[in-house]
Design a protein around this motif. Structure first.
Motif, PDB file in Angstrom:
ATOM      1  N   PHE A  20       0.813  -1.207   0.000  1.00 24.78           N
ATOM      2  CA  PHE A  20       0.000   0.000   0.000  1.00 24.78           C
ATOM      3  C   PHE A  20       0.851   1.264   0.000  1.00 24.78           C
ATOM      4  N   ALA A  21       2.018   1.195   0.635  1.00 25.43           N
ATOM      5  CA  ALA A  21       2.833   2.387   0.809  1.00 25.43           C
ATOM      6  C   ALA A  21       3.292   2.982  -0.517  1.00 25.43           C
ATOM      7  N   GLN A  22       3.313   2.170  -1.569  1.00 24.80           N
ATOM      8  CA  GLN A  22       3.697   2.668  -2.880  1.00 24.80           C
ATOM      9  C   GLN A  22       2.691   3.691  -3.384  1.00 24.80           C
ATOM     10  N   GLN A  23       1.428   3.600  -2.890  1.00 23.76           N
ATOM     11  CA  GLN A  23       0.393   4.508  -3.348  1.00 23.76           C
ATOM     12  C   GLN A  23       0.003   5.522  -2.270  1.00 23.76           C
ATOM     13  N   ASN A  24       0.165   5.153  -1.007  1.00 25.95           N
ATOM     14  CA  ASN A  24      -0.287   6.013   0.077  1.00 25.95           C
ATOM     15  C   ASN A  24       0.642   5.821   1.278  1.00 25.95           C
ATOM     16  N   ASP A  25       1.308   6.895   1.686  1.00 25.78           N
ATOM     17  CA  ASP A  25       2.266   6.787   2.779  1.00 25.78           C
ATOM     18  C   ASP A  25       1.608   6.911   4.147  1.00 25.78           C
ATOM     19  N   GLU A  26       0.340   7.315   4.205  1.00 27.09           N
ATOM     20  CA  GLU A  26      -0.345   7.512   5.467  1.00 27.09           C
ATOM     21  C   GLU A  26      -1.444   6.447   5.620  1.00 27.09           C
ATOM     22  N   LEU A  27      -1.055   5.291   6.120  1.00 20.53           N
ATOM     23  CA  LEU A  27      -1.982   4.176   6.241  1.00 20.53           C
ATOM     24  C   LEU A  27      -2.686   4.207   7.587  1.00 20.53           C
ATOM     25  N   TRP A  28      -3.871   3.672   7.620  1.00 21.69           N
ATOM     26  CA  TRP A  28      -4.637   3.597   8.861  1.00 21.69           C
ATOM     27  C   TRP A  28      -5.417   2.294   8.837  1.00 21.69           C
ATOM     28  N   LEU A  29      -4.700   1.179   8.978  1.00 22.51           N
ATOM     29  CA  LEU A  29      -5.307  -0.150   8.946  1.00 22.51           C
ATOM     30  C   LEU A  29      -5.716  -0.521  10.367  1.00 22.51           C
ATOM     31  N   ARG A  30      -7.006  -0.785  10.577  1.00 22.12           N
ATOM     32  CA  ARG A  30      -7.490  -1.002  11.932  1.00 22.12           C
ATOM     33  C   ARG A  30      -8.475  -2.175  11.981  1.00 22.12           C
ATOM     34  N   ASN A  31      -8.818  -2.553  13.238  1.00 22.40           N
ATOM     35  CA  ASN A  31      -9.833  -3.584  13.480  1.00 22.40           C
ATOM     36  C   ASN A  31      -9.522  -4.872  12.722  1.00 22.40           C
ATOM     37  N   THR A  32      -8.295  -5.322  12.834  1.00 21.38           N
ATOM     38  CA  THR A  32      -7.870  -6.529  12.141  1.00 21.38           C
ATOM     39  C   THR A  32      -8.507  -7.777  12.751  1.00 21.38           C
ATOM     40  N   ALA A  33      -8.929  -8.704  11.905  1.00 18.79           N
ATOM     41  CA  ALA A  33      -9.583  -9.937  12.363  1.00 18.79           C
ATOM     42  C   ALA A  33      -9.139 -11.088  11.479  1.00 18.79           C
ATOM     43  N   ILE A  34      -8.386 -12.023  12.045  1.00 20.83           N
ATOM     44  CA  ILE A  34      -7.896 -13.171  11.290  1.00 20.83           C
ATOM     45  C   ILE A  34      -8.986 -14.235  11.208  1.00 20.83           C
ATOM     46  N   SER A  35      -9.103 -14.909  10.081  1.00 18.84           N
ATOM     47  CA  SER A  35     -10.151 -15.913   9.884  1.00 18.84           C
ATOM     48  C   SER A  35      -9.906 -17.123  10.781  1.00 18.84           C
ATOM     49  N   PRO A  36     -10.956 -17.885  11.106  1.00 23.79           N
ATOM     50  CA  PRO A  36     -10.790 -19.048  11.983  1.00 23.79           C
ATOM     51  C   PRO A  36      -9.750 -20.062  11.507  1.00 23.79           C
ATOM     52  N   ASN A  37      -9.603 -20.210  10.190  1.00 25.61           N
ATOM     53  CA  ASN A  37      -8.609 -21.159   9.688  1.00 25.61           C
ATOM     54  C   ASN A  37      -7.232 -20.534   9.481  1.00 25.61           C
ATOM     55  N   GLY A  38      -7.099 -19.241   9.824  1.00 26.59           N
ATOM     56  CA  GLY A  38      -5.801 -18.589   9.775  1.00 26.59           C
ATOM     57  C   GLY A  38      -5.284 -18.240   8.398  1.00 26.59           C
ATOM     58  N   GLN A  40      -6.854 -15.850   6.140  1.00 26.83           N
ATOM     59  CA  GLN A  40      -7.222 -14.524   5.651  1.00 26.83           C
ATOM     60  C   GLN A  40      -7.374 -13.537   6.801  1.00 26.83           C
ATOM     61  N   ILE A  41      -7.194 -12.255   6.478  1.00 31.12           N
ATOM     62  CA  ILE A  41      -7.350 -11.197   7.460  1.00 31.12           C
ATOM     63  C   ILE A  41      -8.349 -10.175   6.929  1.00 31.12           C
ATOM     64  N   ALA A  42      -9.402  -9.918   7.699  1.00 29.69           N
ATOM     65  CA  ALA A  42     -10.329  -8.834   7.393  1.00 29.69           C
ATOM     66  C   ALA A  42      -9.892  -7.614   8.198  1.00 29.69           C
ATOM     67  N   PHE A  43     -10.016  -6.427   7.627  1.00 21.62           N
ATOM     68  CA  PHE A  43      -9.588  -5.221   8.328  1.00 21.62           C
ATOM     69  C   PHE A  43     -10.316  -4.001   7.773  1.00 21.62           C
ATOM     70  N   THR A  44     -10.253  -2.908   8.528  1.00 19.11           N
ATOM     71  CA  THR A  44     -10.851  -1.642   8.103  1.00 19.11           C
ATOM     72  C   THR A  44      -9.770  -0.750   7.516  1.00 19.11           C
ATOM     73  N   TYR A  45     -10.054  -0.198   6.341  1.00 22.78           N
ATOM     74  CA  TYR A  45      -9.148   0.771   5.723  1.00 22.78           C
ATOM     75  C   TYR A  45      -9.975   1.774   4.936  1.00 22.78           C
ATOM     76  N   ASN A  46      -9.762   3.043   5.213  1.00 25.23           N
ATOM     77  CA  ASN A  46     -10.428   4.107   4.463  1.00 25.23           C
ATOM     78  C   ASN A  46     -11.950   3.916   4.449  1.00 25.23           C
ATOM     79  N   ALA A  47     -12.512   3.535   5.611  1.00 23.15           N
ATOM     80  CA  ALA A  47     -13.964   3.433   5.840  1.00 23.15           C
ATOM     81  C   ALA A  47     -14.619   2.256   5.127  1.00 23.15           C
ATOM     82  N   ASP A  48     -13.851   1.270   4.711  1.00 23.58           N
ATOM     83  CA  ASP A  48     -14.412   0.054   4.116  1.00 23.58           C
ATOM     84  C   ASP A  48     -13.733  -1.177   4.712  1.00 23.58           C
ATOM     85  N   ILE A  49     -14.337  -2.338   4.475  1.00 25.47           N
ATOM     86  CA  ILE A  49     -13.779  -3.606   4.932  1.00 25.47           C
ATOM     87  C   ILE A  49     -13.004  -4.249   3.776  1.00 25.47           C
ATOM     88  N   TYR A  50     -11.791  -4.678   4.072  1.00 26.06           N
ATOM     89  CA  TYR A  50     -10.946  -5.341   3.086  1.00 26.06           C
ATOM     90  C   TYR A  50     -10.583  -6.741   3.573  1.00 26.06           C
TER      91      TYR A  50
END
Length: 269
Positions: A20-38, A40-50
């Motif tokens: 991400f840093a190649q496009q945006n140097d000011e990251l704000w990745l929050r509310n990270t949640a790893i999947s039960p099987n380990g 995938q990671i769901a997280f909040t970035y720029n007001a959406d879920i990724y």
């Protein structure tokens, strides 16, 4: 559970941040949640879920609404993700598939609702909200309560009339949670007072047991394997990850060793 599982989240976000840093140097990745099987990671970035692989790589955007979508929570089978969104003014609980399809609104109250877990059979979502506390409580209508709403979006059921924050449940019927005692800023560091948070377990039999003994902040308790649980505490100076057991909670092992910046949004697969 191997300790390295806990570090998947940290390592994966280092890889993701580099991309991400190649496009945006000011990251704000929050509310990270790893999947039960380990995997995938769901997280909040720029007001959406990724969603991103724990191996790193390109993240997939799951929500595309103009509102603020945050706080993803995985179902125990990994097939669904609950999240909070203010699409209708205040934050309500929504649910979608783990690929971002079939988005459905589950709560319709004027209070803010924040999801914390799914029921064990994945047919309901647990959430915290300030709605209607016990009239005899000293905390009446101030710090919130714990509720459950089924996936049919019928009237939610109150699970606890006290602020059992970030509550989680396991297959045995146990519930773990943070005890909130006051209005201290949740981002304040090195806080010691009568309102610092503690972690508790409510067993399937209904018995309550305090698990923390540090007279400071103890947060974000999560079930590990068998008798083990993980949590965040400032007992080392800043928030770090600790491992302990329900059978002997007075003894804990420090898992991470950050000295300056605190660990936030702990998640375990």
């Amino acid at each position: 559970m191997k300790i390295k599982t806990l570090f998947l989240l940290l390592c994966s976000f280092f890889i993701l941040s580099t991309s991400f840093a190649q496009q945006n140097d000011e990251l704000w990745l929050r509310n990270t949640a790893i999947s039960p099987n380990g995997t995938q990671i769901a997280f909040t970035y720029n007001a959406d879920i990724y969603l991103v692989s724990t191996n790193g790589g390109k993240a997939t955007r799951l929500t595309t609404h103009s509102a603020y979508d945050t706080k993803p929570v995985w179902s125990h089978d990994g097939q669904q993700i609950a999240f909070a969104s203010n699409r209708h003014g205040n934050f309500d609980v929504f649910v979608m598939t783990s690929t971002g399809t079939n988005v459905k609104r589950l709560t319709f109250h004027s209070a803010n609702d924040m999801p914390t877990d799914f029921s064990q059979n994945n047919d309901a979502v647990w959430f915290n909200s300030i709605r209607l506390d016990n009239k005899n409580s000293m905390l009446f209508h101030r710090l919130g309560e714990l509720y459950s709403v089924n996936l049919n979006a019928t009237t939610p059921k109150q699970l606890a009339s006290f602020p059992a924050y970030e509550a989680r449940n396991n297959s045995k019927g146990d519930m773990i949670f943070e005890e909130i005692k006051g209005y201290e800023d949740q981002w304040r560091k090195h806080h010691t007072s009568s309102v610092t948070r503690d972690i508790w377990i409510k067993s399937a039999s209904g018995d309550y047991k305090k698990l923390s003994n540090f007279k400071g902040e103890n947060r974000n308790i999560l079930f590990g394997s068998a008798d083990t649980f993980y949590f965040l505490s400032e007992k080392s100076g800043t928030f770090n990850v600790f491992q302990s057991t329900f059978s002997n909670p007075n003894q804990s092992v420090q898992v991470s060793n950050f000295e300056m910046h605190p660990v936030r949004h702990l998640s375990v697969s």
